[in-house]
Motif scaffolding. Sequence first.
Motif, PDB file in Angstrom:
ATOM      1  N   TYR A 148       0.962  -1.153   0.031  1.00 21.83           N
ATOM      2  CA  TYR A 148      -0.149  -0.012   0.068  1.00 21.83           C
ATOM      3  C   TYR A 148       0.837   1.089  -0.134  1.00 21.83           C
ATOM      4  CZ  TYR A 148      -4.019  -3.029   1.576  1.00 21.83           C
ATOM      5  OH  TYR A 148      -4.807  -4.008   1.423  1.00 21.83           O
ATOM      6  N   THR A 149       0.681   2.042  -0.941  1.00 21.23           N
ATOM      7  CA  THR A 149       1.455   3.278  -0.971  1.00 21.23           C
ATOM      8  C   THR A 149       0.569   4.496  -1.160  1.00 21.23           C
ATOM      9  OG1 THR A 149       1.448   3.336  -3.459  1.00 21.23           O
ATOM     10  CG2 THR A 149       3.465   2.423  -2.562  1.00 21.23           C
ATOM     11  N   HIS A 150       1.096   5.594  -0.771  1.00 20.40           N
ATOM     12  CA  HIS A 150       0.231   6.864  -0.558  1.00 20.40           C
ATOM     13  C   HIS A 150      -0.988   6.489   0.408  1.00 20.40           C
ATOM     14  CE1 HIS A 150       2.473   8.572  -3.677  1.00 20.40           C
ATOM     15  NE2 HIS A 150       2.394   7.558  -4.451  1.00 20.40           N
ATOM     16  N   LEU A 151      -0.607   5.851   1.584  1.00 18.99           N
ATOM     17  CA  LEU A 151      -1.611   5.551   2.347  1.00 18.99           C
ATOM     18  C   LEU A 151      -2.494   6.382   2.816  1.00 18.99           C
ATOM     19  CD1 LEU A 151      -2.018   2.485   3.815  1.00 18.99           C
ATOM     20  CD2 LEU A 151      -0.836   3.315   5.841  1.00 18.99           C
ATOM     21  N   SER A 152      -3.859   6.244   3.204  1.00 21.06           N
ATOM     22  CA  SER A 152      -4.673   7.220   3.782  1.00 21.06           C
ATOM     23  C   SER A 152      -5.608   6.430   4.529  1.00 21.06           C
ATOM     24  CB  SER A 152      -5.206   7.818   2.590  1.00 21.06           C
ATOM     25  OG  SER A 152      -6.219   6.748   1.854  1.00 21.06           O
ATOM     26  N   ARG A 153      -6.377   7.287   5.259  1.00 18.55           N
ATOM     27  CA  ARG A 153      -7.442   6.764   6.061  1.00 18.55           C
ATOM     28  C   ARG A 153      -8.330   5.897   5.209  1.00 18.55           C
ATOM     29  NH1 ARG A 153      -9.207   9.545  11.332  1.00 18.55           N
ATOM     30  NH2 ARG A 153      -7.040  10.378  12.313  1.00 18.55           N
ATOM     31  N   GLU A 154      -8.602   6.455   3.879  1.00 16.39           N
ATOM     32  CA  GLU A 154      -9.733   5.761   3.051  1.00 16.39           C
ATOM     33  C   GLU A 154      -8.888   4.262   2.875  1.00 16.39           C
ATOM     34  OE1 GLU A 154      -8.680   8.858   2.560  1.00 16.39           O
ATOM     35  OE2 GLU A 154     -10.591   9.790   3.490  1.00 16.39           O
ATOM     36  N   THR A 155      -7.651   3.971   2.604  1.00 15.44           N
ATOM     37  CA  THR A 155      -7.094   3.039   2.327  1.00 15.44           C
ATOM     38  C   THR A 155      -7.182   1.952   3.510  1.00 15.44           C
ATOM     39  OG1 THR A 155      -4.967   3.856   2.202  1.00 15.44           O
ATOM     40  CG2 THR A 155      -5.888   3.334   0.062  1.00 15.44           C
ATOM     41  N   ILE A 156      -6.937   2.641   4.703  1.00 17.31           N
ATOM     42  CA  ILE A 156      -6.771   1.792   5.752  1.00 17.31           C
ATOM     43  C   ILE A 156      -8.213   1.359   6.155  1.00 17.31           C
ATOM     44  CG2 ILE A 156      -6.958   1.784   8.449  1.00 17.31           C
ATOM     45  CD1 ILE A 156      -4.289   3.622   8.034  1.00 17.31           C
ATOM     46  N   ASP A 157      -9.138   2.218   5.994  1.00 16.17           N
ATOM     47  CA  ASP A 157     -10.730   1.876   6.109  1.00 16.17           C
ATOM     48  C   ASP A 157     -10.989   0.612   5.170  1.00 16.17           C
ATOM     49  OD1 ASP A 157     -11.238   3.759   7.963  1.00 16.17           O
ATOM     50  OD2 ASP A 157     -12.093   5.074   6.489  1.00 16.17           O
ATOM     51  N   GLN A 158     -10.583   0.692   3.759  1.00 15.80           N
ATOM     52  CA  GLN A 158     -10.786  -0.340   2.884  1.00 15.80           C
ATOM     53  C   GLN A 158     -10.076  -1.486   3.410  1.00 15.80           C
ATOM     54  OE1 GLN A 158      -9.580   1.285  -0.782  1.00 15.80           O
ATOM     55  NE2 GLN A 158     -11.220   2.685  -0.873  1.00 15.80           N
ATOM     56  N   PHE A 159      -8.807  -1.708   3.881  1.00 19.50           N
ATOM     57  CA  PHE A 159      -7.981  -2.668   4.165  1.00 19.50           C
ATOM     58  C   PHE A 159      -8.936  -3.295   5.596  1.00 19.50           C
ATOM     59  CE2 PHE A 159      -4.937  -4.192   7.627  1.00 19.50           C
ATOM     60  CZ  PHE A 159      -4.508  -5.423   6.734  1.00 19.50           C
ATOM     61  N   VAL A 160      -9.443  -2.907   6.461  1.00 19.63           N
ATOM     62  CA  VAL A 160      -9.877  -3.181   7.686  1.00 19.63           C
ATOM     63  C   VAL A 160     -11.439  -3.859   7.370  1.00 19.63           C
ATOM     64  CG1 VAL A 160     -11.149  -2.531   9.820  1.00 19.63           C
ATOM     65  CG2 VAL A 160      -8.796  -1.509   9.098  1.00 19.63           C
ATOM     66  N   GLN A 161     -11.829  -3.098   6.070  1.00 15.12           N
ATOM     67  CA  GLN A 161     -13.159  -3.588   5.792  1.00 15.12           C
ATOM     68  C   GLN A 161     -12.997  -5.161   5.163  1.00 15.12           C
ATOM     69  OE1 GLN A 161     -16.417  -2.291   6.287  1.00 15.12           O
ATOM     70  NE2 GLN A 161     -17.112  -4.325   5.432  1.00 15.12           N
ATOM     71  N   SER A 162     -11.791  -5.189   4.212  1.00 11.24           N
ATOM     72  CA  SER A 162     -11.513  -6.498   3.871  1.00 11.24           C
ATOM     73  C   SER A 162     -11.221  -7.585   4.803  1.00 11.24           C
ATOM     74  CB  SER A 162     -10.184  -6.501   2.892  1.00 11.24           C
ATOM     75  OG  SER A 162      -9.265  -6.326   3.469  1.00 11.24           O
ATOM     76  N   LEU A 163     -10.750  -7.173   5.867  1.00  9.94           N
ATOM     77  CA  LEU A 163     -10.617  -8.245   7.186  1.00  9.94           C
ATOM     78  C   LEU A 163     -11.956  -8.620   7.510  1.00  9.94           C
ATOM     79  CD1 LEU A 163      -7.752  -6.294   9.023  1.00  9.94           C
ATOM     80  CD2 LEU A 163      -7.620  -8.308   7.754  1.00  9.94           C
ATOM     81  N   GLN A 164     -12.784  -7.575   7.745  1.00  9.91           N
ATOM     82  CA  GLN A 164     -13.947  -7.762   8.321  1.00  9.91           C
ATOM     83  C   GLN A 164     -14.913  -8.583   7.199  1.00  9.91           C
ATOM     84  OE1 GLN A 164     -15.387  -3.957   9.242  1.00  9.91           O
ATOM     85  NE2 GLN A 164     -14.250  -4.010  11.096  1.00  9.91           N
ATOM     86  N   ASP A 165     -14.661  -8.322   5.906  1.00  8.02           N
ATOM     87  CA  ASP A 165     -15.400  -9.372   4.947  1.00  8.02           C
ATOM     88  C   ASP A 165     -14.926 -10.881   5.062  1.00  8.02           C
ATOM     89  OD1 ASP A 165     -16.820  -7.155   4.567  1.00  8.02           O
ATOM     90  OD2 ASP A 165     -16.001  -6.623   2.696  1.00  8.02           O
ATOM     91  N   GLY A 166     -13.735 -11.319   5.658  1.00  9.76           N
ATOM     92  CA  GLY A 166     -13.178 -12.286   5.352  1.00  9.76           C
ATOM     93  C   GLY A 166     -12.287 -12.447   4.407  1.00  9.76           C
ATOM     94  N   ASN A 167     -11.839 -11.579   3.754  1.00  5.21           N
ATOM     95  CA  ASN A 167     -11.222 -11.485   2.364  1.00  5.21           C
ATOM     96  C   ASN A 167      -9.856 -10.684   2.576  1.00  5.21           C
ATOM     97  OD1 ASN A 167     -10.648 -12.110  -0.264  1.00  5.21           O
ATOM     98  ND2 ASN A 167     -11.627 -10.403  -0.975  1.00  5.21           N
ATOM     99  N   PRO A 168      -8.914 -10.943   3.400  1.00  4.27           N
ATOM    100  CA  PRO A 168      -7.867 -10.014   3.811  1.00  4.27           C
ATOM    101  C   PRO A 168      -6.819 -10.421   2.736  1.00  4.27           C
ATOM    102  CG  PRO A 168      -7.865 -12.005   5.306  1.00  4.27           C
ATOM    103  CD  PRO A 168      -9.023 -12.300   4.486  1.00  4.27           C
ATOM    104  N   PRO A 169      -5.896  -9.381   2.397  1.00 11.01           N
ATOM    105  CA  PRO A 169      -4.868  -9.620   1.420  1.00 11.01           C
ATOM    106  C   PRO A 169      -3.866 -10.628   1.786  1.00 11.01           C
ATOM    107  CG  PRO A 169      -4.775  -7.470   2.284  1.00 11.01           C
ATOM    108  CD  PRO A 169      -5.891  -8.191   3.128  1.00 11.01           C
TER     109      PRO A 169
END
Length: 187
Positions: A148-169
């Motif tokens: 993840y480059t140019h990290l932002s709150r939005e990308t962190i939100d997306q990352f955490v959402q992917s965890l909650q969706d059970g689809n972590p990178p």
Amino acid sequence: MSTTGQPTAVLRDELRAAIHALFARYPTRRAVTLPALHLIQEKLGYVPLAAVVELAELLELAPAEVQDTLSFYGFFKQDKPLGQVRVWVCRSLSCAARGGEELLEYLCEKLGIRPGQTTPDGRVTLEVAECLGLCGGAPAMLAGPTVYTHLSRETIDQFVQSLQDGNPPGATQVDRDPAKQRPDSGN
Ligand code: FES
């Protein structure tokens, strides 16, 4: 403990076979130490002391020699298994100058853990890194193999959402015996 009263091997047959397969690719058994440690961590999620002892036996080394190699690198976990995804947030200069520390705090809040800890559900282990080599895209984060480059709150939100969706990178499949290797948040 096995039914025969013998301690159960931490390195099971499949893992031992994978380590043996490395012997042909390296000039000495000692040279297999580091790749074997990586294999063990990949498979078990960490390298417990019992695994160090068993690996030393396979490599015909003293356990202290294997332990020395392990402790030289900050990469290996020894006290408890890593989460499914290991996340590294850079805290070096270029990233810090572009808000990396605030973003790390934000991620800590979202995950409910501090750096060095694993979430109670065992999904994420959070770490801080010194320069990930992605300074041009600072602030930067690595989650498993995903950059993840140019990290932002939005990308962190997306990352955490992917965890909650059970689809972590980049989730790692680890071969854990839940009775023996339950990750916890009490780091
Ligand atoms: S300083 Fe963060 S990637 Fe280099």
